[in-house]
Motif scaffolding. Structure first.
Motif, short mmCIF file in Angstrom:
data_model
loop_
_atom_site.label_atom_id
_atom_site.label_comp_id
_atom_site.label_asym_id
_atom_site.label_seq_id
_atom_site.Cartn_x
_atom_site.Cartn_y
_atom_site.Cartn_z
N GLN A 248 0.84 -1.19 0.00
CA GLN A 248 0.00 0.00 0.00
C GLN A 248 0.88 1.24 0.00
O GLN A 248 2.02 1.19 0.47
N MET B 59 -5.14 6.32 0.23
CA MET B 59 -4.28 5.15 0.28
C MET B 59 -4.60 4.29 -0.93
O MET B 59 -5.78 4.11 -1.28
N ALA C 67 -3.74 0.45 -2.50
CA ALA C 67 -3.13 -0.87 -2.26
C ALA C 67 -3.25 -1.71 -3.53
O ALA C 67 -4.25 -1.62 -4.25
N MET D 172 2.56 -0.93 5.91
CA MET D 172 2.09 -0.72 4.54
C MET D 172 1.94 -2.02 3.73
O MET D 172 1.79 -1.96 2.52
N ALA E 23 -0.63 -4.88 2.72
CA ALA E 23 -2.09 -4.84 2.64
C ALA E 23 -2.60 -5.96 1.76
O ALA E 23 -1.99 -6.26 0.73
N SER F 77 -4.70 -3.92 6.29
CA SER F 77 -3.45 -3.24 5.99
C SER F 77 -2.77 -2.87 7.31
O SER F 77 -3.46 -2.65 8.32
#
Lengths: 122, 382
Positions: free
Chosen positions: B96, B113, B115, B180, B182, B195
């Motif tokens: 992500q 965000m 991902a 980070m 995810a 995540s």
């Protein structure tokens, strides 16, 4: 014998002769949440009724505390600056904000007694 | 106190009933009725998140699946790069990244965000912007992608040093995830997207869960004595101490990623000389700011006194000068620092760490110093 009166803005005044001790109500501290900062008026300042006299800040927001009556500031509660959380723990006791020399007692006429204030916040 | 809007027009998240049963004080926020605090209060909720774990309902945020019509996720990544200055093509499956939608002036339409879920991209956007973001995606990416609003999912954040310990009881893979990471994982037997990220500066997780399972999962997490429910009040003070931007306050359509000190979020491949330099809205302005600097910059501010300096306070170069040089965009009291913290925009010439500035609060000039962010060291598990 002191008499306690309340404003619609959630200040309380304990009246002893021509001196009023002023603070914010327990209802007000609950609404504010955790108090982290207090700014008090300078001793000797002459306040007009309804003028912003002090500031109380929670994590979330700043709120004014208004002078419930006109008069000269005689004393302030310095303990609040070091321990603002007193306002949450004892709003209507140890956590008074300032004492004011009441300039005009007729201004007390518009304030509420405890029963009226309870109804106001119900 | 927050303004009261017409309560009838406000939406509720799948956890509304739980908030009310936990004593949450519900306020209007971004079109939703959300808990600003619970009986513990903002201060305790904040500190508890930093020392144990806090559970946040962030279901008001927008969750969007961006599915490539070709079936190849790189085509969705390539398409999304037309709208953001980030390198999405290099985002590996299971990872992500923080991004911004920019406009033609280089301003920020929203931050989000992104991902990579292997066969599609999963986006989390701000609640107040989600309708516009979706329309923006549809207008520009519909040739290459289908845009699915995942409105049937809740989003729960579990943040703090005990978050991993607690989530591991429900999701065996949680401890092996890094900051980070995810992807889809089962949590307490429920198909979720997990995540390892958040908005507090703490290690933690965000869990996207089908709406119908959200309350059961939230209750299961809250059964752990380490976990307290946390309202929007502490969410704001936590992110402020972590130096993280709040959209609509610290960043908006008038601030560029460079002015907002978000250069770190724009990978070299999208900058001048990079393999896919430019190609996003406002690239000319943003890349020229990378090369020549911007005239103003978002900085952290620490006050010398105890008085919180809040959003909107004008900033001055000295104690007496007439013209403000900038203003505070977020500010308040940092419970972990037990001191006021703020951020705001100042001319680049006055943005160096340690520069003394003044904020005007109730007619008085309060001394501030430009300070490094985050104000509280983050504890991400890298």
């Amino acid at each position: 014998m002191t008499m306690t009166l309340y404003t619609s803005d959630h200040e309380w005044l304990a009246i002893d002769g021509d001196v009023a001790t002023v603070g914010i109500t327990d209802y007000a501290q609950q609404q504010l949440g955790d108090v982290v900062f207090v700014e008090l008026p300078k001793i000797g300042r002459t306040l007009k009724k309804a003028e912003a006299a002090a500031v109380v800040e929670s994590v979330k927001a700043a709120s004014d505390v208004y002078a419930p009556v006109s008069g000269e500031v005689l004393e302030v509660n310095e303990a609040l600056a070091g321990e603002p959380a007193l306002i949450n723990s004892d709003a209507q006791g140890q956590a008074w904000f300032f004492k004011i020399k009441i300039a005009d007692k007729s201004e007390l006429g518009g304030l509420m007694d405890e029963a009226a204030y309870k109804a106001h916040t119900a | 106190m927050l303004a009261r809007n017409d309560q009838n027009s406000l939406r509720r998240t799948p956890l509304y009933g739980l908030h009310v049963s936990l004593g949450g004080k519900m306020v209007p926020f971004a079109g939703y009725e959300m808990p600003v605090q619970y009986p513990a209060g903002v201060l305790k909720e904040h500190l508890h998140t930093r020392t144990a774990a806090g559970l946040f309902d962030v279901s008001h945020m927008g969750q969007i699946a961006l599915r490539p019509k070709s079936g190849r996720v790189e085509d969705a990544a390539k398409a999304l790069e037309r709208l953001v200055p980030q390198d999405i093509m290099a985002l590996a499956p299971g990872r992500q990244r923080y991004a911004q939608f920019t406009n033609e002036d280089g301003g920020i339409l929203d931050d989000l965000m992104v991902a990579n879920f292997g066969d599609h991209l999963f986006l989390v956007v701000n609640a107040a912007c989600k309708a516009e973001d979706e329309a923006h995606l549809r207008a520009h990416l519909s040739d290459d992608c289908t845009i699915d609003s995942l409105a049937d999912r809740a989003l729960i954040a579990l943040q703090g040093p005990k978050a991993e310990f607690v989530l591991a009881k429900f999701c065996a893979e949680a401890p092996s995830m890094k900051f980070m990471d995810a992807g889809p994982h089962k949590v307490d037997g429920i198909e979720c997207f997990v995540s390892r990220s958040g908005y507090t500066g703490e290690d933690g997780f965000e869990i996207s869960v089908p709406a119908g399972d959200a309350e059961r999962l939230a209750k299961a997490l809250l059964e752990n004595s380490d976990v307290l429910p946390i309202g929007l009040g502490a969410r704001d003070s936590l992110r402020l101490e972590a130096g993280l931007c709040l959209y609509g306050h610290d960043i908006d359509t008038t601030t560029t990623p460079v002015e907002a000190a978000l250069e770190w979020s724009v990978q070299k491949s999208r900058r001048t000389g990079g393999a896919r330099a430019g190609g996003f809205p406002g690239a000319e302005k943003i890349l020229s700011q990378f090369d020549q600097g911007a005239s103003r910059r978002r900085v952290g501010l620490r006050a010398e006194g105890r008085a919180p300096v809040r959003e909107g306070a004008p900033l001055f170069a000295d104690a007496t000068s007439g013209e403000p040089i900038g203003k505070v965009t977020s500010g308040g009291f940092g419970p972990s620092l037990n001191a006021p913290v703020a951020m705001g925009y100042v001319p680049t010439a006055q943005s160096a760490l340690g520069t003394q500035l003044f904020a005007e609060v109730r007619g008085q000039r309060l001394a501030l110093q430009v300070a490094a962010m985050p104000f509280v060291k983050n504890t991400y598990k890298r």
